[in-house]
Motif scaffolding. Structure first.
Motif, short mmCIF file in Angstrom:
data_model
loop_
_atom_site.label_atom_id
_atom_site.label_comp_id
_atom_site.label_asym_id
_atom_site.label_seq_id
_atom_site.Cartn_x
_atom_site.Cartn_y
_atom_site.Cartn_z
N ARG A 134 0.84 -1.21 0.00
CA ARG A 134 0.00 0.00 0.00
C ARG A 134 0.86 1.24 0.00
NH1 ARG A 134 -5.18 -1.73 3.68
NH2 ARG A 134 -5.65 -3.39 2.23
N SER A 156 -6.15 3.17 5.83
CA SER A 156 -6.52 1.88 6.41
C SER A 156 -5.41 0.86 6.22
CB SER A 156 -7.84 1.40 5.81
OG SER A 156 -7.64 0.31 4.97
N GLY A 157 -5.15 0.10 7.28
CA GLY A 157 -4.12 -0.93 7.23
C GLY A 157 -2.69 -0.41 7.30
N ASP A 159 0.55 1.56 9.45
CA ASP A 159 0.95 1.83 10.82
C ASP A 159 0.97 3.35 11.06
OD1 ASP A 159 3.13 2.58 9.38
OD2 ASP A 159 4.29 0.80 9.87
N ALA A 160 1.08 3.72 12.33
CA ALA A 160 0.90 5.13 12.71
C ALA A 160 1.84 6.09 11.97
CB ALA A 160 1.04 5.28 14.22
N PRO A 161 3.15 5.80 11.89
CA PRO A 161 4.02 6.77 11.20
C PRO A 161 3.64 6.93 9.72
CG PRO A 161 5.32 5.13 12.39
CD PRO A 161 3.91 4.69 12.48
N HIS A 185 -11.93 7.61 7.45
CA HIS A 185 -12.49 7.34 8.78
C HIS A 185 -11.64 7.99 9.85
CE1 HIS A 185 -15.48 4.64 7.39
NE2 HIS A 185 -14.65 3.73 6.95
N ASP A 188 -9.36 12.38 13.13
CA ASP A 188 -8.85 13.20 14.22
C ASP A 188 -7.73 14.13 13.78
OD1 ASP A 188 -10.64 12.41 16.04
OD2 ASP A 188 -9.42 10.84 16.94
N PRO A 230 -13.45 10.03 17.08
CA PRO A 230 -13.35 10.05 18.55
C PRO A 230 -13.22 11.45 19.13
CG PRO A 230 -11.94 8.35 17.65
CD PRO A 230 -12.53 9.07 16.48
N SER A 231 -12.47 12.34 18.49
CA SER A 231 -12.28 13.67 19.06
C SER A 231 -13.61 14.41 19.13
CB SER A 231 -11.28 14.46 18.22
OG SER A 231 -11.73 14.58 16.90
N CYS A 249 -10.80 21.47 18.02
CA CYS A 249 -9.57 21.90 18.69
C CYS A 249 -8.62 20.74 18.89
CB CYS A 249 -9.86 22.63 19.99
SG CYS A 249 -11.02 21.81 21.05
N ARG A 250 -7.36 21.05 18.89
CA ARG A 250 -6.32 20.05 19.12
C ARG A 250 -6.38 19.61 20.58
NH1 ARG A 250 -3.01 19.16 15.15
NH2 ARG A 250 -3.04 20.60 13.39
N PRO A 251 -5.82 18.41 20.89
CA PRO A 251 -5.95 17.92 22.27
C PRO A 251 -5.45 18.93 23.30
CG PRO A 251 -4.52 16.50 20.93
CD PRO A 251 -5.19 17.43 20.01
N GLU A 252 -4.33 19.62 22.99
CA GLU A 252 -3.80 20.55 23.98
C GLU A 252 -4.75 21.74 24.17
OE1 GLU A 252 -2.22 19.42 21.35
OE2 GLU A 252 -1.33 21.00 20.10
N ALA B 187 -8.35 -4.94 11.00
CA ALA B 187 -7.64 -3.84 10.35
C ALA B 187 -8.40 -3.26 9.16
CB ALA B 187 -6.25 -4.30 9.92
N GLU B 188 -9.14 -4.12 8.44
CA GLU B 188 -9.79 -3.65 7.21
C GLU B 188 -11.21 -3.15 7.46
OE1 GLU B 188 -8.15 -3.77 4.15
OE2 GLU B 188 -6.42 -4.35 5.34
N PRO B 191 -14.67 2.06 11.32
CA PRO B 191 -14.73 2.26 12.77
C PRO B 191 -16.00 1.69 13.41
CG PRO B 191 -14.00 4.26 11.72
CD PRO B 191 -14.38 3.32 10.62
N HIS B 216 -2.95 -2.86 15.67
CA HIS B 216 -2.28 -1.56 15.63
C HIS B 216 -3.25 -0.45 15.97
CE1 HIS B 216 1.59 -2.86 14.18
NE2 HIS B 216 0.99 -3.64 13.29
N GLY B 258 6.50 4.13 19.67
CA GLY B 258 6.22 4.94 18.49
C GLY B 258 4.77 4.93 18.07
N TYR B 263 -6.56 10.59 20.72
CA TYR B 263 -6.89 11.98 21.01
C TYR B 263 -7.25 12.17 22.49
CZ TYR B 263 -9.38 16.45 20.45
OH TYR B 263 -9.80 17.74 20.54
N GLN B 266 -4.28 12.05 24.67
CA GLN B 266 -3.45 13.25 24.53
C GLN B 266 -4.04 14.41 25.32
OE1 GLN B 266 -2.34 14.39 20.57
NE2 GLN B 266 -2.18 12.27 19.89
N ALA B 267 -5.35 14.60 25.22
CA ALA B 267 -5.99 15.70 25.95
C ALA B 267 -5.88 15.47 27.45
CB ALA B 267 -7.44 15.84 25.52
N ARG B 270 -2.54 16.33 29.00
CA ARG B 270 -2.33 17.76 29.22
C ARG B 270 -2.96 18.20 30.54
NH1 ARG B 270 0.82 20.63 25.33
NH2 ARG B 270 1.20 19.01 23.81
N GLU B 284 -14.69 7.78 27.01
CA GLU B 284 -15.28 9.12 27.05
C GLU B 284 -15.98 9.38 28.38
OE1 GLU B 284 -17.89 9.16 23.67
OE2 GLU B 284 -16.19 8.59 22.42
#
Lengths: 554, 315
Positions: A134, A156-157, A159-161, A185, A188, A230-231, A249-252, B187-188, B191, B216, B258, B263, B266-267, B270, B284
């Motif tokens: 992918r 989808s599928g 990894d985070a980075p 999907h 965030d 989720p956010s 808004c961002r989490p911070e 994974a596929e 949500p 993941h 890593g 979210y 993270q909030a 803080r 939540e």
């Protein structure tokens, strides 16, 4: 896009969709599964056509057309099973040699952000894991995306980075003046870079606005059946507990807002009604559209009805009758015999309720074949092959009579094939071999039979997907299917198809082994009893009469 | 570090005498075919019955290899016990979900697939095969257990991804398994379907099944009972999701690996940093409750630190 109605097959999916988008926008499509995001992207990419309305692209000044790049779901299907350099060459329509020469300076920087910088020109992407494939497809597409980038669930599928990297690449593409439309999907992060959100529900566009407005109208969107990231869900939960109103808004920033605004201790209602009236989502049209949506959701199982009705015939007797009549037809070559064969086949098609479309398609195939065969046998071409041109009608007629049985074989083949369910077949093999073959070998044979029957439809699904993916790939490269390259095109579909089949088969073998199915006799309790009913006898009788007539004409 | 034995245990100490763990492995080394050296080296651990355990770690760390060894697809050295019985006798109680699920179906329709699974259970236990009526009512029950609302005669190829995932789980349960191994089977999915599967797993855990996930998706990890980090052929002690995301002294394993924290986490971090309260929500509701009762109270009220204690038992 102007008041377009889109359908998948014959099922309407989206109606009356209108919007305009221009360069420098990043539009995110939001909606449940089955809400029509992929259908909309297919239409925007030009892979399918709207049933009504129109979709148009205006080229920027100085350009002749708008180049689009489309990455559908499971984009690893777009690979054509060749070396990395050739994959790039096919996508960019450049000579492979040039790419190999410029690999280090030019291709590696495209691959490196996705963690694929180590790839060599001769590495085979189709050998990599699905996630890596992918990433490779995305790196390739983003190397020269054109003016419009269309992506279906690109994260989808991954990894985070790689997710973060991909979203950053799309943002960069938009900043440089591209138009990106992505079904997503994972909102965030993307909500902060996207410029606009389109939400689909009940077959309609229910929201069109900025990400900020999207987050603010969370309450009414949720009522419309739009999935919230989720956010936004968290912001909504906080608001209904008396906290600050939902917003982007961002989490911070959320943390800062929460720390700044004291919570109302005894949960003063921040009423949903008040929230709902705030922003301006397009009101969802209730009655008609929900009907449309339910039609879209309940995709009728293809031919399930026909399957079960035909399944009511005794499978073994049906199979026996069809086989006997096939042999009889094969032995008779007389005009009268051909007539009987055709009539018998027609009767069987009607009795066993064969789908008309399939029968006509097979007839058409046969007609083209018969015309060619007659022409070849009857035609005398003239010099230099013959002294003069002529057409021998008698020879052609003889050939026609020769090929008539093939129409019957095609149609009977249709009836004999694919009408066994996999369990029926396994149980049949098991019952047939019961006294003859030792248990172990018998079970292997039964389950093997079940697998073969089971995978005829699965193979068809994969094959169709592969053709779809290849059409998308050609379109991305700005080419069309052409007769001059038909062999290359077929090879480019077949090779990845075979690789996918092998992977599929490997997973099947693993699953069979892990479940230790080869030690289990196939269950027969669910199958229709081996009781012979009136209609089975009727089919048998029909076959016997036909065979008798055939023999008599002989 | 790499060669030292790793120990994993999710068993509450006081319950140790009552029931054997769902899975226990001692001195386990696994070398998949074609690998020159073992992917997992001398790992030991156990997982209590009724738990959802997430296995996380970089690609190639040995998570999938561990699962494949548990269902007999990879040769291993060492011992594995399933519910206190040797693996060889009880391996049928462990089943694995495959990707893509369509590749693992043998039956052509939903009911055929479940009938195969039920026949497999009867064969392994030496029971007679159920008759048609018993079979149909059992199929109906399994469909309800996993919340799969389709006609039993629906062809498996006409199911959506989420429905296929549920059918695969129903098949594993019907074949008598109560330890499920899910190797990125979600994974596929979208949500909605993923959260539906989380609800299914939670219900199964409440009825005494054990679910092991390789994932993941950080939302799956948030919803697990325990997290096992697999890295470089070793397994670390299981930890709670709270420890994984919030860590001790501001050092979270989630960040070390890593993974991007969700979210919500993270909030919450803080707020935790700003107030010093032990605010570590995983859902939540926990977030909203904790914030309402304590964190905001702490700032809204001038009696600053008073609310902080109440958070500890709350979240």
């Amino acid at each position: 896009m102007k008041s377009a109605t889109l359908a998948r097959g014959k099922v309407p999916i989206l109606s009356n969709i209108s919007f305009e988008a221009s360069a420098g926008e990043w539009i995110v499509l939001v909606g449940r599964n089955g809400s029509g995001k992929s259908t909309l992207l297919d239409a925007l990419a030009g892979v399918s056509q709207p049933v009504a309305g129109e979709i148009g692209y205006r080229a920027p000044a100085g350009a002749t057309d708008v180049r689009r790049t489309y990455l559908p779901q499971a984009p690893e299907r777009l690979l054509i099973a060749t070396s990395a350099a050739d994959e790039f060459a096919a996508s960019l329509r450049m000579p492979s040699a040039d790419l190999r020469r410029g690999w280090g300076e030019w291709v590696v920087p495209q691959l490196a952000p996705f963690g694929l910088g180590h790839l060599q020109p001769d590495d085979l992407p189709s050998r990599m894991s699905t996630g890596m494939q992918r990433k490779f497809v995305y790196a390739m597409a983003l190397a020269r995306p054109g003016e419009v980038l269309l992506c279906d669930e690109p994260t989808s599928g991954l990894d985070a980075p790689s997710r973060a990297e991909l979203l950053a690449e799309i943002a960069r593409f938009v900043q440089q003046g591209g138009l990106a439309i992505t079904a997503l999907h994972d909102l965030d992060e993307a909500l902060f870079s996207a410029t606009r959100v389109l939400a689909l529900a009940h077959g309609r566009l229910v929201f069109d606005g900025t990400p900020q407005a999207f987050a603010e109208s969370a309450a009414s969107l949720e009522r419309d059946g739009v999935p919230l990231p989720p956010s936004v869900r968290l912001a909504l939960a906080i608001a209904s507990a008396g906290g600050p109103k939902p917003g982007l808004c961002r989490p911070e920033d959320l943390a800062a807002r929460l720390l700044a605004s004291p919570a109302v201790q005894d949960g003063a209602r921040c009423s949903e009604e008040a929230l709902g009236q705030e922003a301006g989502p397009v009101p969802a049209a209730a009655a008609a559209s929900s009907e449309l949506a339910s039609a879209a959701m309940e995709m009728p199982p293809p031919e399930a009805g026909a399957e079960s009705r035909v399944g009511a015939f005794h499978p073994a007797l049906r199979w026996l009758s069809l086989t006997a009549i096939t042999i009889a037809i094969a032995l008779v070559h007389r005009p009268a015999g051909d007539l009987v064969a055709v009539l018998a086949t027609l009767a069987l098609l009607a009795a066993l309720r064969a789908p008309l479309r399939t029968s006509l398609r097979l007839t058409w195939t046969w007609v083209s074949f018969a015309a060619l065969a007659c022409a070849v046998s009857g035609l005398q071409l003239g010099p230099p092959f013959h002294t003069r041109w002529a057409f021998h009608a008698a020879t052609a007629k003889h050939t026609l009579l020769e090929v008539v049985p093939y129409w019957c074989f095609l149609q009977i083949g249709q009836l004999a094939l694919a009408r066994f369910s996999s369990l029926q077949f396994a149980a049949l093999v098991e019952a047939t071999l019961a006294r003859i073959v030792p248990r172990r070998q018998r079970l292997v044979a039964s389950w093997f039979g079940a697998l073969v029957t089971r995978f005829i439809p699965a193979v068809e699904v994969i094959y169709r997907e592969q053709w779809y993916a290849y059409r998308v790939r050609l379109q991305n490269a700005g080419r069309l299917l052409s007769t001059s390259r038909v062999l290359v095109d077929v090879a480019n579909v077949i090779a990845p198809f075979v690789i996918r089949m092998l992977r599929f088969g490997e997973a099947t073998a693993d699953a069979m082994e892990a479940r230790r199915l080869f030690e289990v006799p196939p269950p027969s309790a669910l199958l229709p009893g081996w009781r012979v009913r009136g209609r089975d006898l009727a089919v048998m009788a029909m076959a016997l009469v036909s065979i008798a007539l055939l023999v008599w004409t002989h | 570090m790499l060669n030292s034995p790793s120990n994993v245990s999710t068993r509450p100490k006081d319950a140790a005498q009552m029931r054997p763990p769902a899975l226990a492995w001692r001195g386990l080394s696994v070398s998949p075919p074609g690998a020159s050296k073992p992917v997992l080296r001398d790992v030991s651990g156990e997982i209590a019955r009724g738990r959802i355990v997430a296995f996380v770690g970089p690609n190639g760390a040995g998570k999938t290899t561990f699962f494949r060894a548990l269902v007999g697809l990879a040769r291993f050295q060492g011992e594995i016990d399933v519910h206190g019985r040797p693996w060889r006798e009880a391996r049928w109680r462990v089943q694995m979900g495959f990707q893509p699920p369509a590749a693992s179906f043998v039956g052509q329709t939903v009911e055929e697939e479940l009938a195969v699974a039920i026949a497999a259970r009867a064969a392994h236990l030496g029971h007679p095969a159920p008759d048609r009526r018993a079979l149909q009512s059992e199929i109906h029950e399994w469909l309800q257990t996993v919340g799969l609302r389709v006609q039993p005669d629906r062809p498996v190829d006409a199911l959506s991804g989420g429905e296929m995932a549920k059918l695969a789980v129903a098949g594993a349960l019907a074949s008598g398994a109560d330890v499920l191994l899910m190797d990125e089977t979600q994974a596929e999915l979208d949500p909605d379907a993923r959260s539906a599967m989380r609800a299914v797993f939670r219900r199964l855990a409440q009825t005494g099944r054990t679910v092991l996930l390789v994932t993941h998706d950080m939302d799956d990890v948030l919803a697990a009972d325990a997290i096992v980090v697999v890295k470089g052929g070793a397994m670390r002690e299981p930890m709670s999701p709270r420890a994984f995301f919030y860590g001790r002294d501001g050092h979270a394993p989630c960040d070390d690996l890593g993974f991007a924290a969700p979210y919500l986490v993270q909030a919450a971090r803080r707020i935790r940093e700003a107030t010093g309260a032990d605010f570590a929500p995983l859902t939540e509701d926990e977030f909203v409750e904790g914030w309402r009762r304590a964190v905001a109270g702490e700032i809204g009220d001038s009696r600053a630190r008073k609310g902080a204690d109440s958070v500890e038992h709350l979240v």
